[in-house]
Design a protein around this motif. Structure first.
Motif, short mmCIF file in Angstrom:
data_model
loop_
_atom_site.label_atom_id
_atom_site.label_comp_id
_atom_site.label_asym_id
_atom_site.label_seq_id
_atom_site.Cartn_x
_atom_site.Cartn_y
_atom_site.Cartn_z
N TYR A 1 -4.84 -1.27 5.12
CA TYR A 1 -3.73 -0.30 5.38
C TYR A 1 -3.27 -0.80 6.71
N TYR B 1 -1.11 -3.38 6.88
CA TYR B 1 0.14 -3.08 6.62
C TYR B 1 0.90 -2.65 7.62
N GLU C 1 4.58 -3.83 8.67
CA GLU C 1 5.69 -2.83 8.19
C GLU C 1 6.16 -1.95 9.18
N PHE D 1 2.08 2.25 1.50
CA PHE D 1 0.80 1.79 1.19
C PHE D 1 0.52 2.01 -0.44
N ASN E 1 3.11 -6.49 -0.82
CA ASN E 1 2.88 -5.86 0.56
C ASN E 1 1.70 -6.53 1.10
N ALA F 1 1.27 -8.59 4.44
CA ALA F 1 0.65 -8.22 5.61
C ALA F 1 -0.57 -9.11 5.96
#
Length: 336
Positions: free
Chosen positions: A146, A149, A153, A208, A304, A308
């Motif tokens: 995460y 990410y 993001e 996420f 996603n 990433a």
């Protein structure tokens, strides 16, 4: 990759003699391996053992606790247990990549319960301000999933990461720091140990969008024992409704029997956070029922993670799950 290693870290004979959806005349013994010691995050499963929901559709379910010395995933892969509590979909995607025939058949949690905590009143009170933290105290798994990410993001800084040792003392000592935690766990510890309520940022609420606390089975179980899967999944769904909205005292008694360190205060805190943040029941579950999954959510999360750099492009993610046992509104009548 950490998730691949988790996959590798991680039967009772069963004869289902009646047609799909019909209660068996004698209970079939199966085992569900969890991913940690008994806790409210497993409440729906304990509920259905306690109130006979599994037994009503023909299963005698044993819950085998996970823990630091337990490898329930390996037992699933070896055919020693029939059902396993997965983490999030990264593990399932990794299984496909490694050609391991594991499939997710339901998602107990609509949201990953992972949060980032900060001290209030330190200029770290919003998601945008969170980037200004002096350091991010994160474990390897979180940093490689995460947080990557969040970097891609939202522009978070990889260089601010320091390892998390599962001790809140460094976070408590540095008011300008941020630390990972589970919504039901670390915030409780911080409140009790230092007397303040931390800011909580649920990573799931910022895109996420993985499912979590999944129910996993081997493909062979899908091929040979679909009735048992239907009973277990639907029984678990009903258990979650009763655990969250009904009388959960018998389930909590079983949880505390398996894990005597689990206090009444911790249980109450955890249930409150599961409900407050919609971890189990939110979004699609409002019409499809707890356990819901959709192709669109799976594709969004996978895209996603590819963006990433967490997973490779080109994985056949539809091989990692099936929608055959969910999205039918089971248990909605139990919600009060």
């Amino acid at each position: 990759m950490v998730y691949m290693s988790l996959l590798l870290r991680s039967s009772a004979a069963m004869s289902v003699v009646l047609a799909f959806g019909v209660q068996a005349s004698a209970a079939d013994s199966v085992t569900f391996g969890t991913n940690w010691l008994a806790q409210p995050e497993h409440g729906g499963f304990y509920q259905s053992v306690a109130d006979g929901t599994y037994a009503a559709c023909g299963l005698d379910v044993t819950i085998a606790q996970g823990g630091p010395q337990v490898n329930n995933r390996a037992l699933l892969l070896a055919g020693k247990i029939e059902f396993h509590m997965g983490g999030n979909m990264l593990e399932a995607f990794s299984a496909v990549e490694q050609e391991i025939p594991v499939k997710v058949v339901a998602a107990s949690f609509q949201k990953e319960p992972q949060v980032i905590m900060t001290h209030p009143g330190q200029g770290l009170d919003t998601w945008e301000e969170l980037k200004n933290a002096e350091q991010f105290i994160l474990g390897d798994a979180g940093f490689q999933s995460y947080y990557q990410y969040m970097i891609t993001e939202y522009g978070f800084d990889a260089s601010k990461r320091v390892p998390y040792t599962f001790n809140p003392a460094p976070f408590i000592a540095n008011p300008k720091s941020a630390q990972q935690g589970y919504i039901t766990s670390e915030p409780f510890a911080v409140e009790r140990e230092d007397g303040f309520v931390p800011n909580l940022f649920l990573v799931a609420d910022h895109g996420f969008d993985t499912y979590s606390t999944t129910i996993e089975v081997m493909q062979a179980t899908i091929d040979n024992k679909p009735e048992a899967i239907k009973c277990f999944v639907e029984g678990s769904i009903k258990g979650w409704y009763t655990y969250l909205y009904g009388d959960n005292s018998a389930a909590n008694a079983l949880i505390q029997k398996d894990n005597p360190d689990m206090t009444d205060e911790q249980i109450a805190f955890s249930i409150d956070k599961l409900k407050q943040y919609g971890i189990v029941d939110s979004g699609d579950t409002e019409t499809m029922g707890i356990g819901a999954m959709t192709d669109a959510r799976m594709e969004s999360f996978y895209a996603n993670m590819v963006k990433a750099g967490v997973v490779k492009d080109g994985i056949d993610i539809k091989a990692s799950y099936t929608l055959d046992y969910v999205n039918n509104g089971v248990g909605l009548d139990l919600k009060k």
